[in-house]
Every structure is written in C-alpha cells, then in structure tokens.
Design an enzyme around this catalytic site. Structure first.
Site, PDB file in Angstrom:
ATOM      1  N   HIS A 293     -43.319  -8.033 -33.734  1.00  0.00           N
ATOM      2  CA  HIS A 293     -42.758  -7.290 -32.607  1.00  0.00           C
ATOM      3  C   HIS A 293     -41.231  -7.297 -32.609  1.00  0.00           C
ATOM      4  CE1 HIS A 293     -46.726  -6.710 -30.915  1.00  0.00           C
ATOM      5  NE2 HIS A 293     -46.964  -8.002 -31.106  1.00  0.00           N
TER       6      HIS A 293
ATOM      7  N   CYS B 194     -19.223 -37.893 -21.226  1.00  0.00           N
ATOM      8  CA  CYS B 194     -18.321 -39.049 -21.250  1.00  0.00           C
ATOM      9  C   CYS B 194     -19.085 -40.361 -21.060  1.00  0.00           C
ATOM     10  CB  CYS B 194     -17.319 -38.960 -20.110  1.00  0.00           C
ATOM     11  SG  CYS B 194     -16.346 -37.469 -20.155  1.00  0.00           S
TER      12      CYS B 194
ATOM     13  N   GLU C  84     -39.194 -26.732 -31.957  1.00  0.00           N
ATOM     14  CA  GLU C  84     -38.546 -28.031 -32.081  1.00  0.00           C
ATOM     15  C   GLU C  84     -37.886 -28.182 -33.453  1.00  0.00           C
ATOM     16  OE1 GLU C  84     -37.565 -30.180 -30.198  1.00  0.00           O
ATOM     17  OE2 GLU C  84     -37.328 -32.014 -31.335  1.00  0.00           O
TER      18      GLU C  84
ATOM     19  N   GLU D 225     -29.075 -28.104 -34.273  1.00  0.00           N
ATOM     20  CA  GLU D 225     -28.288 -29.182 -33.674  1.00  0.00           C
ATOM     21  C   GLU D 225     -27.471 -29.965 -34.680  1.00  0.00           C
ATOM     22  OE1 GLU D 225     -30.011 -31.463 -29.997  1.00  0.00           O
ATOM     23  OE2 GLU D 225     -31.485 -31.458 -31.597  1.00  0.00           O
TER      24      GLU D 225
ATOM     25  N   TRP E 265     -15.691 -36.534 -23.316  1.00  0.00           N
ATOM     26  CA  TRP E 265     -16.274 -35.280 -23.800  1.00  0.00           C
ATOM     27  C   TRP E 265     -15.636 -34.212 -22.925  1.00  0.00           C
ATOM     28  CZ3 TRP E 265     -19.583 -31.354 -21.953  1.00  0.00           C
ATOM     29  CH2 TRP E 265     -20.267 -30.618 -22.936  1.00  0.00           C
TER      30      TRP E 265
ATOM     31  N   LYS F  88     -25.688 -36.623 -25.729  1.00  0.00           N
ATOM     32  CA  LYS F  88     -27.060 -37.135 -25.652  1.00  0.00           C
ATOM     33  C   LYS F  88     -27.642 -36.911 -24.256  1.00  0.00           C
ATOM     34  CE  LYS F  88     -30.690 -39.422 -27.080  1.00  0.00           C
ATOM     35  NZ  LYS F  88     -31.617 -38.651 -27.936  1.00  0.00           N
TER      36      LYS F  88
ATOM     37  N   ARG G 259     -23.294 -40.577 -27.050  1.00  0.00           N
ATOM     38  CA  ARG G 259     -23.314 -39.619 -25.936  1.00  0.00           C
ATOM     39  C   ARG G 259     -22.485 -38.377 -26.275  1.00  0.00           C
ATOM     40  NH1 ARG G 259     -24.670 -41.879 -20.926  1.00  0.00           N
ATOM     41  NH2 ARG G 259     -23.196 -40.572 -19.816  1.00  0.00           N
TER      42      ARG G 259
ATOM     43  N   LYS H 191     -33.870 -28.756 -34.114  1.00  0.00           N
ATOM     44  CA  LYS H 191     -33.318 -29.872 -34.905  1.00  0.00           C
ATOM     45  C   LYS H 191     -32.331 -29.348 -35.940  1.00  0.00           C
ATOM     46  CE  LYS H 191     -34.120 -32.397 -32.819  1.00  0.00           C
ATOM     47  NZ  LYS H 191     -34.824 -32.612 -31.603  1.00  0.00           N
TER      48      LYS H 191
ATOM     49  N   ASN I 299     -16.735 -39.934 -15.510  1.00  0.00           N
ATOM     50  CA  ASN I 299     -17.715 -39.095 -16.208  1.00  0.00           C
ATOM     51  C   ASN I 299     -18.239 -38.089 -15.199  1.00  0.00           C
ATOM     52  OD1 ASN I 299     -19.962 -38.041 -17.559  1.00  0.00           O
ATOM     53  ND2 ASN I 299     -21.230 -39.826 -17.136  1.00  0.00           N
ATOM     54  N   GLY I 300     -18.164 -36.802 -15.514  1.00  0.00           N
ATOM     55  CA  GLY I 300     -18.669 -35.784 -14.586  1.00  0.00           C
ATOM     56  C   GLY I 300     -17.591 -34.773 -14.256  1.00  0.00           C
TER      57      GLY I 300
HETATM   58  C1  AGP Z   1     -32.706 -32.726 -28.333  1.00  0.00           C
HETATM   59  O1  AGP Z   1     -32.534 -32.988 -29.670  1.00  0.00           O
HETATM   60  C2  AGP Z   1     -31.475 -32.502 -27.595  1.00  0.00           C
HETATM   61  N1  AGP Z   1     -30.498 -33.498 -27.788  1.00  0.00           N
HETATM   62  C3  AGP Z   1     -31.609 -31.981 -26.195  1.00  0.00           C
HETATM   63  O2  AGP Z   1     -32.193 -30.728 -26.286  1.00  0.00           O
HETATM   64  C4  AGP Z   1     -32.405 -32.850 -25.181  1.00  0.00           C
HETATM   65  O3  AGP Z   1     -33.758 -32.871 -25.520  1.00  0.00           O
HETATM   66  C5  AGP Z   1     -32.195 -32.273 -23.768  1.00  0.00           C
HETATM   67  O4  AGP Z   1     -30.845 -32.338 -23.434  1.00  0.00           O
HETATM   68  C6  AGP Z   1     -33.033 -32.968 -22.723  1.00  0.00           C
HETATM   69  O5  AGP Z   1     -32.696 -34.315 -22.612  1.00  0.00           O
HETATM   70  P1  AGP Z   1     -33.587 -35.320 -21.761  1.00  0.00           P
HETATM   71  O6  AGP Z   1     -34.909 -35.410 -22.430  1.00  0.00           O
HETATM   72  O7  AGP Z   1     -32.825 -36.611 -21.760  1.00  0.00           O
HETATM   73  O8  AGP Z   1     -33.729 -34.739 -20.384  1.00  0.00           O
END
Ligand code: AGP
Length: 592
Positions: free
Chosen positions: A488, A2, A465, A472, A74, A587, A27, A469, A100-101
């Site tokens: 394996h 949020c 990585e 996501e 959210w 985010k 976010r 991507k 938020n939380g």
């Molecule tokens: C990466 O594309 C993601 N959005 C996510 O994995 C992110 O890297 C992770 O939540 C860690 O975030 P931070 O670096 O702000 O701690």
C-alpha cells in the site's frame, strides 16, 4: 536528560561526584560540571564533552571539600557550551544550583530579575533559580528554597548549595526524578538509583513537591509548604555488579546477553503468582495500554496476546498521543502503563489523566519507587535490573514476559502456558550462541543508508523494535512496517539498493509473509530474514538468513528480537559510534 548528583559526608566530595556522574552518563549529556564548598567558598568546574574532560581539568587540584553537587547537562535552553553548563551560580558566587527539567516561565522571571539589576551570564533557564534563591536568602537555605518553589512553573528537579551554610544540600523534586541515598555518616542525592549503587542501596525516592534537606549526618524531607514528612528508605535489590559492564565492550551488549537470566527472573515471580492482582482482567470493559518507544512496542505485542486470550477489546496508544486525544476513558477501563524508567513524562501524565477519569491504572515498571510506580493503583515489576544502555533491550523482553503472564493469567490451563514461557530463556541462550554469525550478516549492511523492517502479526511490533534499535544507535534510517501494508505504499521504495529485513517465523501468517517476500524479490530488493533455523524455504528466498529455534508462535517475539538487537549493535559498533549514549538521546525522557 540531565543528571544530578549531590554528596554530603566525610570523604572528598569530588571523587563521589565524579563516580556518580560517570554512572549518570547513560542518561545522555553534552557537558558536565561540579560545585564544591572548598575552604568556605564555592568552587565550580565545568566542561563541554565527556566526563573525562572534566576529570582532566580537575586533575591535580587539591580539593578537600566534603560537600558538593554535580551535573551532566542535556541542553534544552541554550547551546551546549561551558557557560551554559551547570552548576550555575548567583551574582555573589555564594550559591550554586544544578537542575534537570524545564522552568517554563523562566523568561518572565528573568525579565523581573533583570529589572532589579541582576546580570545573567548564561542562556539557561536554570540560572533564574540561583538568582531567585539568592534574592530570598536570609540565612537559611531551606527557607529560601521553600519561597522560590511556588514561583517556578514547569517540571524540574534541582539541588542547591551555599558557602554560607557549607554543611547542607537542599534538593527539590517537581516532576523530574530525584532520589536520596542514605549512607553511614554520609548522604547522597541523585537523579536515579544506579548513580548511588557504589555507595548505598538504601534509597528514599522523593515524590513531586517534596524537598530534601540533606546534611552529613541527617536527611529531612519536607512538603512544598515546609511541613516535615516521614519517609522510610527502601532497599533496592540491585547490586553494583549489575550496573557494571562486566567485561563486555558496551552496556548494551551486556544487557542483550543478560536476557535469558532477566527473562528467567521475571518469569519466576509470575509463575509463582507472587504478583496476584485483586481483580480479574476480564472484568474490565476494555484494556488500554499506554507507553512510549520500546515499551510501546512491548505493549503492542502484549495487545495481540491479550486480545487472543482475554477476548476483551485491548488497544495500545502512544502515551504522547493519548494525553491530548480526547479518548473516552472511564471506571470500566483498565489502563496498563508500561515504562522501564517509570519516569517518562508522557506515560506518567497520561496514566494520571486516565486515573482522574476513573480508570484503574496498572503500571509495569523496572524501577521500584519511580514516579509511575507510586502514582499507579497497582504495579508489576519487570525485574530486569538496572538498564544502562540508552537503547532498551533486556527490559523489552522482561516486559513481554509480564504481559504474556497477564494475558494467560485467567486460563484454566494457565500452568501449561507458564511452563512454555519458562522454556524461553533456554532458547534465548541458543540465539545468543549465534552472535558471531549475526555479526557477519550485520556488517554486510553497515554502510547502507536506509532499511525496511517488515513483520506481520506478533512480528510486526518486533520489526518496529528492530528498526528503532538501528535508528537509535547506528543513525541509519530504518522503517518498521506491517508486511501486509507494504504493497500500500512502501513498495515504491524497493529496488536493488534497499535491504529489507523480514521477521518471518513459521506462524499463522507465514505463507502471507512469504508472498510479501516474493513481492520484494520481484523488485530486486535484498531480503534478510529472521525465521526458524530449519526453514529451508526461507533460506532459499533470502540473501541472508538468521535462524532461531522453532517455538510456539506466541513466544516468537522473545527469540526474533534478539538478532535484531545484535544486528543494530554490531553495525553501530563497527561504525565506531557511541553505542551506549547515542547522540541526542536520553535514557529517561522527563519532558513532554
Ligand atoms: C528505547 O530504546 C528508547 N531508548 C526509548 O524509546 C524508550 O523506550 C522510551 O523513551 C520509553 O522509556 P520508558 O520505558 O522508560 O518509559
């Protein structure tokens, strides 16, 4: 997660709130709303869906309020719908809250309030805050909030307004981020800095347990007991342009293209030793790197460099695993906590627990003044500027730059290594110059349901990585795996329908990776490779190959990750997906 925005000033609050909300969109959210103090009453408008829905429903309404709060939700407690969207009000409609939380004890509080005859309208945990404040309110909003805070368990930030005191906003930070923006005859509060950049760069980040009493012409900060605290504002170096799309279709694309500059900016500070740490990394018994998601992948790359150059044990753990794993840690350990946002709950809490056990905590963060920045013994900044796309890109390569600088920092010929690092941005430009060709390759695979990403040694975290991507933003299932481990297990997945993206620069494991490629081809898998431009052998064994300039093996991740970022981007865009705000993702992940 949020997003919160609040404004007290002389201008129409609704315009500030809507602009702030748009800047909080990244976010992640499912609904949005505002509460304004309009002609002595609380006016609330909320909508499910995008901010534009909210703007549409506010269109043409003559709103003159100069104080208000806004929110992007959210969903955690209660499905995404108008009733559960914030702001939430008390039964009189005179108090409005955005939050938020998570309030962990909300059921217990709700039952207590219901027993007193209070009716709830939503399924959210937030609504208890509005009713509790109403219960304690005796003419002073700040006093009521100070009484409510000890009753709330969990990790949260909230802001509240009341029509009975139409000139003030009271905000609380307890585990989740909240920053105050200082303007000229106007003041702001928000979940993060980019939301405030159009209005001010003078920021006071609140610490856990702090409460802000924000008015048109004053900002006062208190601790949880109500004692006044004096805090200086910091001037954030980011400008508004860095938080704009600047002609690119998406923030993610802009941020991918920014990397030569952001890595260059990061490297500059480290070449000149601006950062000097008061210890030698080799004095520690071991280094433990803690992080989540993309930051964890950067940490993995860093661990290979550090093992090689520091010659002390370097381990990497997901912060979310570390916290409950009984890992022995003591004062002879250095914990490097990596986080773009500096607000990720898992990373923060594991760093705090390592610190409590005596470890020295060095954090790598992109957001100055963030919680992790303040909670660590030492901080190094990644200088990547605001990253708005939910999928991390430029912060990954900036994290790599800092980690590499640290790994070679004690070497007698350090300058030679730093010189090599300084040549990376130029080569990154060359890779970006191939974007159109990368797009062509990517689109051939846009309709696949599964993909395997392989890499070995430094290319293993790059493969992880790349797969992250793709998952996501394109929602295509992708699995990153160490190339040598394929035989394996995952080899069972390979047939003529399985695209296998192999990161294969000519490094110490190159020959081994070529053998792994043969294993894939034997089972009729489709090989897409990322390797050196002039590598004809790799070209021959690949169905599609993306070339990068030849570079020292240490530095390959800076170059090989770019095609993978673009590959995921072009597929997601082709599929018409919301690249910058992918479904279900936030985010900044401020819940454990
Ligand atoms: C990466 O594309 C993601 N959005 C996510 O994995 C992110 O890297 C992770 O939540 C860690 O975030 P931070 O670096 O702000 O701690």
């Amino acid at each position: 997660m949020c997003g919160i925005i609040g404004y007290a000033g002389k201008n129409p609050a609704v315009l500030v709130l809507l602009e702030g909300l748009e800047r909080l969109e990244y976010r992640g959210y499912d609904s949005a709303g505002v509460a304004l103090i309009e002609n002595g009453r609380i006016f609330v408008e909320k909508k499910v869906g995008k901010i534009r829905e909210l703007i549409r429903s506010l269109w043409g309404k003559p709103l003159k309020a100069t104080v208000g709060i806004g929110h992007t939700r959210w969903a955690t407690h209660g499905e995404p719908c108008e009733i559960n969207a914030h702001p939430h009000t008390d039964s009189t409609g005179e108090i409005a809250v955005v939050h938020n939380g998570i309030i962990e004890n909300y059921r217990e509080l709700k039952e207590k309030l219901q027993a007193q005859g209070i009716q709830f309208t939503s399924q959210t945990d937030t609504e208890v805050i509005a009713h509790l404040i109403s219960l304690y309110y005796q003419g002073d909003l700040l006093e009521a909030v100070i009484k409510v805070v000890p009753e709330l368990k969990g990790s949260y930030a909230f802001c509240v307004i009341t029509s009975r005191e139409p000139y003030r906003i009271v905000g609380v930070r307890y585990g989740n981020p909240l920053v105050v923006g200082i303007g000229d005859g106007e003041n702001f509060v928000a979940s993060d800095i980019p939301a405030l950049l159009p209005f001010t760069r003078h920021i006071i980040p609140l610490s856990d347990g702090e409460i802000v009493d924000l008015r048109i012409d004053s900002v006062d900060i208190y601790d949880a007991e109500g004692n006044r605290i004096v805090k200086e504002a910091i001037n954030v170096p980011w400008d508004i342009i860095s938080a704009e799309r600047g002609g690119f279709k998406h923030f993610m694309l802009k941020e991918i293209f920014e990397q030569p500059r952001t890595v260059g900016d990061t490297v500059k500070g480290y070449v000149s030793r601006d950062y000097l740490l008061p210890f030698n990394l080799r004095d520690f018994r071991r280094i433990l790197i803690l992080a989540c998601g993309t930051s964890y992948h950067a940490g993995l790359v860093g661990s290979y460099w550090m093992n090689k150059y520091l010659q002390i044990p370097v381990e990497v753990m997901y912060a979310s695993e570390f916290r409950y794993a009984d890992v022995p840690v003591n004062e002879r350990d250095l914990v490097i906590a990596i986080s773009q946002s500096g607000e990720t709950a898992d990373t923060r809490y594991s760093a705090i627990s390592a610190k409590e056990k005596g470890a020295t905590v060095l954090s790598l963060v992109n957001v100055m003044g963030s919680a992790l920045d303040r909670e660590s013994d030492y901080t190094l900044y990644t200088h990547a500027g605001p990253e708005i796309g939910v999928a991390a890109t430029k912060t990954f390569t900036s994290q790599l730059a800092v980690l590499y600088s640290l790994a070679v920092s004690h070497l007698p010929d350090r300058d030679r290594f730093m010189e090599k690092l300084s040549s990376v941005p130029h080569m990154m430009e060359e890779v970006l110059g191939e974007a159109e060709q990368i797009k062509k390759v990517a689109l051939k695979y846009a309709n696949r349901k599964n993909m395997l990403y392989l890499g070995r040694y430094l290319s293993y975290p790059v493969a992880l990585e790349g797969a992250l991507k793709l998952k996501e933003i394109s929602y295509i299932h992708a699995e990153g795996y160490p190339a040598g481990e394929m035989k394996h297990g995952p080899i069972a997945l390979i047939d003529e329908n399985m695209p296998v993206l192999v990161v294969a620069p000519r490094d110490r494991v190159y020959e081994k990776v070529l053998s792994n490629i043969e294993e894939v081809l034997t089972r009729r898998g489709l090989v897409i490779s990322v390797g050196f431009r002039d590598d004809e052998t790799l070209t021959k064994v690949s169905k599609d190959k993306i070339g990068v300039p030849e570079v020292d093996e240490d530095l390959t991740p800076f170059l090989t990750v770019i095609p993978l970022q673009l590959f995921a981007y072009y597929i997601a865009d082709h599929l018409g997906l919301d690249v910058d705000q992918p479904r279900n993702l936030a985010k900044t992940v401020t819940v454990e």
